[in-house]
Design a protein around this motif. Structure first.
Motif, PDB file in Angstrom:
ATOM      1  N   ASP A   1       0.774  -1.231   0.000  1.00  0.00           N
ATOM      2  CA  ASP A   1       0.000   0.000   0.000  1.00  0.00           C
ATOM      3  C   ASP A   1       0.809   1.288   0.000  1.00  0.00           C
ATOM      4  O   ASP A   1       0.478   2.238   0.698  1.00  0.00           O
ATOM      5  CB  ASP A   1      -0.939   0.004   1.217  1.00  0.00           C
ATOM      6  CG  ASP A   1      -2.324  -0.410   0.779  1.00  0.00           C
ATOM      7  OD1 ASP A   1      -2.556  -0.435  -0.448  1.00  0.00           O
ATOM      8  OD2 ASP A   1      -3.147  -0.705   1.641  1.00  0.00           O
ATOM      9  N   MET A   2       1.883   1.295  -0.745  1.00  0.00           N
ATOM     10  CA  MET A   2       2.626   2.535  -0.886  1.00  0.00           C
ATOM     11  C   MET A   2       1.956   3.383  -1.953  1.00  0.00           C
ATOM     12  O   MET A   2       1.446   2.875  -2.921  1.00  0.00           O
ATOM     13  CB  MET A   2       4.064   2.235  -1.302  1.00  0.00           C
ATOM     14  CG  MET A   2       4.926   1.774  -0.150  1.00  0.00           C
ATOM     15  SD  MET A   2       6.386   0.896  -0.714  1.00  0.00           S
ATOM     16  CE  MET A   2       7.177   2.102  -1.746  1.00  0.00           C
ATOM     17  N   GLU A   3       2.011   4.706  -1.764  1.00  0.00           N
ATOM     18  CA  GLU A   3       1.514   5.611  -2.794  1.00  0.00           C
ATOM     19  C   GLU A   3       2.691   6.139  -3.599  1.00  0.00           C
ATOM     20  O   GLU A   3       3.829   6.095  -3.149  1.00  0.00           O
ATOM     21  CB  GLU A   3       0.816   6.806  -2.156  1.00  0.00           C
ATOM     22  CG  GLU A   3      -0.621   6.564  -1.776  1.00  0.00           C
ATOM     23  CD  GLU A   3      -1.223   7.812  -1.148  1.00  0.00           C
ATOM     24  OE1 GLU A   3      -2.387   8.069  -1.408  1.00  0.00           O
ATOM     25  OE2 GLU A   3      -0.514   8.519  -0.404  1.00  0.00           O
TER      26      GLU A   3
ATOM     27  N   SER B   1      -4.391  12.155  -3.119  1.00  0.00           N
ATOM     28  CA  SER B   1      -5.416  11.419  -3.872  1.00  0.00           C
ATOM     29  C   SER B   1      -6.470  12.357  -4.449  1.00  0.00           C
ATOM     30  O   SER B   1      -7.184  11.990  -5.374  1.00  0.00           O
ATOM     31  CB  SER B   1      -6.050  10.327  -3.014  1.00  0.00           C
ATOM     32  OG  SER B   1      -6.671  10.892  -1.899  1.00  0.00           O
TER      33      SER B   1
ATOM     34  N   HIS C   1     -11.966  14.567  -9.929  1.00  0.00           N
ATOM     35  CA  HIS C   1     -12.892  13.440  -9.760  1.00  0.00           C
ATOM     36  C   HIS C   1     -14.329  13.831 -10.076  1.00  0.00           C
ATOM     37  O   HIS C   1     -15.265  13.110  -9.746  1.00  0.00           O
ATOM     38  CB  HIS C   1     -12.800  12.894  -8.327  1.00  0.00           C
ATOM     39  CG  HIS C   1     -11.533  12.139  -8.068  1.00  0.00           C
ATOM     40  ND1 HIS C   1     -10.654  12.460  -7.067  1.00  0.00           N
ATOM     41  CD2 HIS C   1     -10.979  11.087  -8.713  1.00  0.00           C
ATOM     42  CE1 HIS C   1      -9.617  11.628  -7.098  1.00  0.00           C
ATOM     43  NE2 HIS C   1      -9.793  10.797  -8.096  1.00  0.00           N
TER      44      HIS C   1
ATOM     45  N   PHE D   1     -11.633   5.277 -12.203  1.00  0.00           N
ATOM     46  CA  PHE D   1     -11.307   6.672 -11.860  1.00  0.00           C
ATOM     47  C   PHE D   1      -9.872   6.940 -12.304  1.00  0.00           C
ATOM     48  O   PHE D   1      -9.118   6.006 -12.592  1.00  0.00           O
ATOM     49  CB  PHE D   1     -11.495   6.886 -10.351  1.00  0.00           C
ATOM     50  CG  PHE D   1     -10.767   5.891  -9.486  1.00  0.00           C
ATOM     51  CD1 PHE D   1      -9.447   6.109  -9.123  1.00  0.00           C
ATOM     52  CD2 PHE D   1     -11.393   4.715  -9.052  1.00  0.00           C
ATOM     53  CE1 PHE D   1      -8.760   5.192  -8.335  1.00  0.00           C
ATOM     54  CE2 PHE D   1     -10.706   3.791  -8.274  1.00  0.00           C
ATOM     55  CZ  PHE D   1      -9.389   4.029  -7.910  1.00  0.00           C
TER      56      PHE D   1
ATOM     57  N   PRO E   1      -5.918   7.526 -12.128  1.00  0.00           N
ATOM     58  CA  PRO E   1      -5.412   7.412 -13.498  1.00  0.00           C
ATOM     59  C   PRO E   1      -5.475   5.978 -14.037  1.00  0.00           C
ATOM     60  O   PRO E   1      -4.555   5.492 -14.662  1.00  0.00           O
ATOM     61  CB  PRO E   1      -3.958   7.823 -13.309  1.00  0.00           C
ATOM     62  CG  PRO E   1      -3.597   7.280 -11.927  1.00  0.00           C
ATOM     63  CD  PRO E   1      -4.876   7.194 -11.135  1.00  0.00           C
TER      64      PRO E   1
ATOM     65  N   LYS F   1     -15.546   9.099  -0.608  1.00  0.00           N
ATOM     66  CA  LYS F   1     -14.876   7.856  -0.989  1.00  0.00           C
ATOM     67  C   LYS F   1     -13.425   8.138  -1.375  1.00  0.00           C
ATOM     68  O   LYS F   1     -13.107   9.176  -1.932  1.00  0.00           O
ATOM     69  CB  LYS F   1     -15.624   7.293  -2.187  1.00  0.00           C
ATOM     70  CG  LYS F   1     -15.450   5.807  -2.343  1.00  0.00           C
ATOM     71  CD  LYS F   1     -16.530   5.310  -3.279  1.00  0.00           C
ATOM     72  CE  LYS F   1     -16.058   4.079  -4.013  1.00  0.00           C
ATOM     73  NZ  LYS F   1     -16.991   3.694  -5.048  1.00  0.00           N
ATOM     74  N   LYS F   2     -12.565   7.194  -1.066  1.00  0.00           N
ATOM     75  CA  LYS F   2     -11.147   7.389  -1.391  1.00  0.00           C
ATOM     76  C   LYS F   2     -10.835   6.796  -2.761  1.00  0.00           C
ATOM     77  O   LYS F   2     -11.070   5.624  -3.001  1.00  0.00           O
ATOM     78  CB  LYS F   2     -10.291   6.678  -0.326  1.00  0.00           C
ATOM     79  CG  LYS F   2      -9.551   7.660   0.581  1.00  0.00           C
ATOM     80  CD  LYS F   2      -8.614   6.904   1.496  1.00  0.00           C
ATOM     81  CE  LYS F   2      -7.183   7.304   1.235  1.00  0.00           C
ATOM     82  NZ  LYS F   2      -6.241   6.490   2.013  1.00  0.00           N
ATOM     83  N   TYR F   3     -10.383   7.640  -3.651  1.00  0.00           N
ATOM     84  CA  TYR F   3      -9.996   7.138  -4.964  1.00  0.00           C
ATOM     85  C   TYR F   3      -8.484   7.168  -5.089  1.00  0.00           C
ATOM     86  O   TYR F   3      -7.917   8.193  -5.454  1.00  0.00           O
ATOM     87  CB  TYR F   3     -10.598   8.013  -6.061  1.00  0.00           C
ATOM     88  CG  TYR F   3     -12.095   7.909  -6.191  1.00  0.00           C
ATOM     89  CD1 TYR F   3     -12.684   6.731  -6.652  1.00  0.00           C
ATOM     90  CD2 TYR F   3     -12.917   8.976  -5.870  1.00  0.00           C
ATOM     91  CE1 TYR F   3     -14.060   6.635  -6.778  1.00  0.00           C
ATOM     92  CE2 TYR F   3     -14.291   8.882  -5.996  1.00  0.00           C
ATOM     93  CZ  TYR F   3     -14.869   7.711  -6.451  1.00  0.00           C
ATOM     94  OH  TYR F   3     -16.217   7.602  -6.584  1.00  0.00           O
ATOM     95  N   ASN F   4      -7.831   6.103  -4.705  1.00  0.00           N
ATOM     96  CA  ASN F   4      -6.402   6.072  -5.024  1.00  0.00           C
ATOM     97  C   ASN F   4      -5.896   4.674  -5.369  1.00  0.00           C
ATOM     98  O   ASN F   4      -6.452   3.668  -4.948  1.00  0.00           O
ATOM     99  CB  ASN F   4      -5.554   6.729  -3.929  1.00  0.00           C
ATOM    100  CG  ASN F   4      -5.791   6.121  -2.567  1.00  0.00           C
ATOM    101  OD1 ASN F   4      -6.687   5.302  -2.403  1.00  0.00           O
ATOM    102  ND2 ASN F   4      -4.987   6.506  -1.611  1.00  0.00           N
ATOM    103  N   LEU F   5      -4.862   4.659  -6.169  1.00  0.00           N
ATOM    104  CA  LEU F   5      -4.226   3.413  -6.575  1.00  0.00           C
ATOM    105  C   LEU F   5      -2.924   3.296  -5.796  1.00  0.00           C
ATOM    106  O   LEU F   5      -2.297   4.305  -5.500  1.00  0.00           O
ATOM    107  CB  LEU F   5      -3.883   3.456  -8.066  1.00  0.00           C
ATOM    108  CG  LEU F   5      -5.014   3.603  -9.066  1.00  0.00           C
ATOM    109  CD1 LEU F   5      -4.440   3.614 -10.491  1.00  0.00           C
ATOM    110  CD2 LEU F   5      -6.018   2.471  -8.932  1.00  0.00           C
ATOM    111  N   ASN F   6      -2.496   2.078  -5.505  1.00  0.00           N
ATOM    112  CA  ASN F   6      -1.171   1.974  -4.894  1.00  0.00           C
ATOM    113  C   ASN F   6      -0.111   2.172  -5.978  1.00  0.00           C
ATOM    114  O   ASN F   6      -0.415   2.258  -7.161  1.00  0.00           O
ATOM    115  CB  ASN F   6      -1.006   0.674  -4.096  1.00  0.00           C
ATOM    116  CG  ASN F   6      -0.855  -0.559  -4.968  1.00  0.00           C
ATOM    117  OD1 ASN F   6      -0.399  -0.477  -6.107  1.00  0.00           O
ATOM    118  ND2 ASN F   6      -1.236  -1.703  -4.435  1.00  0.00           N
TER     119      ASN F   6
ATOM    120  N   GLU G   1      -0.500   2.223 -10.153  1.00  0.00           N
ATOM    121  CA  GLU G   1      -0.318   3.465 -10.909  1.00  0.00           C
ATOM    122  C   GLU G   1       0.748   3.279 -11.992  1.00  0.00           C
ATOM    123  O   GLU G   1       0.577   3.712 -13.132  1.00  0.00           O
ATOM    124  CB  GLU G   1       0.047   4.628  -9.981  1.00  0.00           C
ATOM    125  CG  GLU G   1       0.092   5.938 -10.748  1.00  0.00           C
ATOM    126  CD  GLU G   1       0.066   7.192  -9.884  1.00  0.00           C
ATOM    127  OE1 GLU G   1      -0.290   7.112  -8.694  1.00  0.00           O
ATOM    128  OE2 GLU G   1       0.421   8.256 -10.427  1.00  0.00           O
TER     129      GLU G   1
END
Lengths: 427, 301
Positions: free
Chosen positions: A14-16, A225, A230, A294, A296, B2-7, B11
């Motif tokens: 779970d790293m960004e 994020s 969005h 969503f 990218p 809501k959380k929209y993120n990719l790890n 990405e």
């Protein structure tokens, strides 16, 4: 959403990803700062350090010159300057970082613009002894022009001003007064000494008056994020998938990367330019099906109705359509040594669409050091930034760059030699 | 909200898939350069994902030095069979037999450099206008300046000082006939990202990456495989020890790592703890400070 398998080593789960840009020259301590971030996060390897040490000695340098790590080309090492954008990578247990490291002088504006185009954050380095300079103005202007969402101002060389709070506060106030005139959303400040390591990775004992986080803490915790748009759903069609296989005989999907908003299965959508409406049937990537896509994400969307759709078209929502038009104003940075031709024709790329355009007018040119407008000079050369009016051969589906960095960006190509000569942010 | 993120891996994956689709859309005859190493295996995996349920719309091209590990060739053939992918092999041995290149001799002889000629000939013969490669910017300092879409002139040369600016995710693949592009979809991946992704996606890799017993000898601090064609110096003694490959290339320049890692978890732990870059074991890079830049200018991978 996506189910990820757990790593046995939790540290990498779970790293960004955060992309940031740095601009500056050797005097600013930029290389020292990058070297310290890489070194303190253990991202410099022994053989790299050994090679840099050897090369530094060969050049007769007294200390290890960390810029040799990033200056990868022979010409750069020979001249001791960074010519191009260099990409560097490091990671902490929280985030993976991509640094777009760019030279800082005015003759490298195009490289700064390039590095800034994909960045979530910009580090602006200010020498505590000199305060805000022309160079700080230029770097901040470029960050705001390219709409980098977060700016971290590092007041560097605090060790050379006795770690004085007043010096830092004055620079901070000056910067805020100046930034108020630009479109910058999120600005943070941190007093550091890259050389001594104060507030870079370790909290400084020399500046007890500073209550904020270290630079590394800020980079690890900036909320990114919501950097994507969005709200306004935009899906530029990149490639049409039509499998020639028996078991998928009737499948027709539209591959692309979500450029804005979200798309759900069952959403009513409109296809541009035809204007036909239909419903999202499925969203897939390989054998995975998604309820929602969503930015990218790269996915394939299939639709309920058989509509003629090809590359360059855009799928949007009926009640939220982008601007459609052929007369477009852009803020442009000229990237080529050949000057811009007013009334000249160029090829143009915008999302997945190709077109041609005519440069109709130069509204004004920007003095990147004073940020003043120059109204009486329509000659645009390398590294210059100007507001330009274009007429395109066909309608583009676009948003202002301020609203969406993907649907608001274009590049101009010289049709004689195919090189990219100009880049534009739609106003 | 809501959380929209990719790890970070998702990405990077999305970025690479976007680049692969741009290749398919912008070029008429693209090809994927497949070496049998982990980076090109990832490219194949990403290609499957980019176009599924359609097949990969380009062939796999292998430049075979003739000095490959046997496992690499077996793996390559099995992968192509499974994916019903077209395989094109360019042979360095043929280039030598045709007199186009001269085999190096001596202790440090390697066919690595000769590959450039075979590669450029193969590109010309099949009229490929884009060659997708697994180069990563973190690998080597000359690669750090490489574009995703990297232009090559009619001689296959790279001009690092005169590269096209590349902004946002808009890629300019325009060219005149005879020129081609090298495309590097995993430019932004690090070695660690590659291994984490292999683990997350459960991707098959050649057994060479795991610990195994092998006859090796030590040269300039690097363990090399004692293959029949390798010329040893009198004082170089062969030992049989447990090693694994950290990169896979031509045998003559692939340094082996002493390792007991027999699972992906072990490999990830090993990479996390290591203090030497993966190309630290590549004899081809140690020839000079700008060895990679010089080879790339001539048209190397």
């Amino acid at each position: 959403m996506m189910e990820e398998k757990e790593f046995s080593s939790k540290a990498y789960l779970d790293m960004e990803l955060l992309r940031f840009t740095t601009a500056g020259s050797v005097d600013d301590g930029k290389s020292t700062l990058i070297g310290r971030l890489l070194y303190d996060s253990k991202s410099i390897f022994e053989d790299q350090l050994e090679a840099v040490k050897k090369a530094s000695i060969k050049r007769g340098n007294e200390s290890v010159d960390l810029s040799l790590l990033t200056d990868g080309l022979r010409a750069e090492r020979e001249q001791g300057i960074t010519i191009d954008v260099a990409y560097r990578y490091f990671a902490t247990p929280k985030r993976k970082f991509i640094i777009a490291d760019t030279p800082g002088h005015v003759q490298y504006t195009r490289n700064m613009v390039t590095g800034a185009s994909t960045a979530n954050a910009a580090i602006i380095l200010i020498d505590a002894r000199n305060g805000i300079t022309e160079q700080s103005h230029r770097h901040t202007y470029i960050a705001s022009l390219l709409q980098i969402p977060h700016i971290v101002v590092c007041v560097n060389k605090m060790d050379l001003v006795n770690y004085e709070e007043e010096t830092y506060e004055k620079i901070k106030n000056d910067f805020q007064a100046f930034a108020a005139k630009l479109a910058v959303k999120d600005v943070r400040f941190v007093p550091i000494s890259a050389l001594k390591g104060d507030n870079v990775v370790e909290k400084s004992k020399n500046m007890p008056w500073y209550e904020g986080g270290t630079l590394m803490y800020i980079l690890e915790n900036i909320h990114i994020s919501s950097d994507h748009n969005h709200i306004d759903a935009r899906f530029p069609v990149q490639y049409v998938i039509r499998p020639q296989r028996d078991e998928f005989h009737d499948f027709r999907g539209y591959a692309g990367r979500v450029a804005g908003g979200t798309f759900k299965v069952g959403d009513k959508v409109m296809v541009l330019p035809s204007g036909f409406t239909t419903t999202v049937k499925s969203i897939i990537s390989h054998t995975k099906e998604f309820e929602e896509a969503f930015p990218p994400m790269s996915v394939i969307i299939s639709l309920e109705d058989d509509i003629d759709i090809s590359r360059g078209d855009m799928i949007v929502k009926e009640n939220n359509v982008p601007d459609i038009g052929q007369d477009i104003d852009i803020m442009m940075c000229w990237m080529s040594e050949k000057p811009m031709r007013l009334n000249g024709k160029y090829a143009l790329k915008h999302t997945t669409a190709d077109a041609r355009c005519l440069i109709k007018d130069v509204k004004y040119k920007v003095n990147v050091n004073t940020l003043g407008k120059i109204l009486d000079d329509k000659n645009i050369g390398l590294n210059e930034i100007a507001r330009i009016s274009l007429r395109t051969t066909k309608p583009l589906f676009y948003d202002s760059y301020r609203q969406n960095r993907k649907t608001g960006a274009i590049i101009l190509i010289d049709e004689a030699d195919n090189t990219t000569v100009g880049v534009g942010m739609i106003v | 909200m809501k959380k929209y993120n990719l790890n970070h891996l998702r990405e990077l994956e999305a970025e690479s898939i976007y680049v692969l689709r741009e290749v398919a859309a912008q070029f008429e005859r693209p090809a994927l350069l497949f070496s049998g190493g982990k980076d090109s295996i990832i490219l194949v995996h990403l290609s499957v994902k980019a176009f599924w349920p359609a097949k990969i719309p380009y062939p796999l091209v292998h430049i075979d030095t003739g000095h490959n590990f046997e496992e690499t060739i077996t793996f390559r053939d099995e992968l192509c069979r499974k994916l019903e992918a077209q395989l094109i092999v360019g042979s360095v041995q043929e280039s030598i037999d045709d007199g186009k290149v001269v085999e190096e001799s001596g202790y440090n002889a390697s066919r690595n450099l000769l590959q450039t000629t075979t590669l450029l000939d193969t590109i010309e013969k099949h009229k490929f206008d884009a060659a997708i490669g697994g180069g990563r910017r973190d690998e080597e300092k000359a690669r750090a300046k490489e574009r995703f879409f990297s232009h090559r002139d009619e001689f296959g040369q790279w001009d690092p000082k005169n590269q096209r600016p590349e902004l946002w995710n808009i890629f300019n693949g325009k060219k005149i006939i005879g020129e081609h592009f090298r495309v590097f979809p995993i430019s932004n991946w690090t070695e660690m990202d590659v291994w984490q992704y292999i683990y997350m996606e459960n991707i098959d890799i050649p057994s060479l990456y795991y610990t195994h017993e092998r006859d090796v000898f030590l040269r300039d601090g690097v363990w090399l495989y004692d293959a029949p064609f390798m010329t040893k110096k009198p004082d170089e003694k062969v030992e049989r020890i447990r090693v694994r490959c950290r990169t896979i290339g031509d045998i003559s320049c692939t340094g082996l790592t002493i390792s007991m890692a027999d699972s992906l978890e072990d490999i990830i732990q090993e990479i996390a703890a290591t203090r030497i870059t993966e190309r630290g074991g590549r004899a081809d890079d140690m020839r000079s400070e700008a060895a990679m830049e010089d080879r790339k200018k001539e048209g190397y991978f």
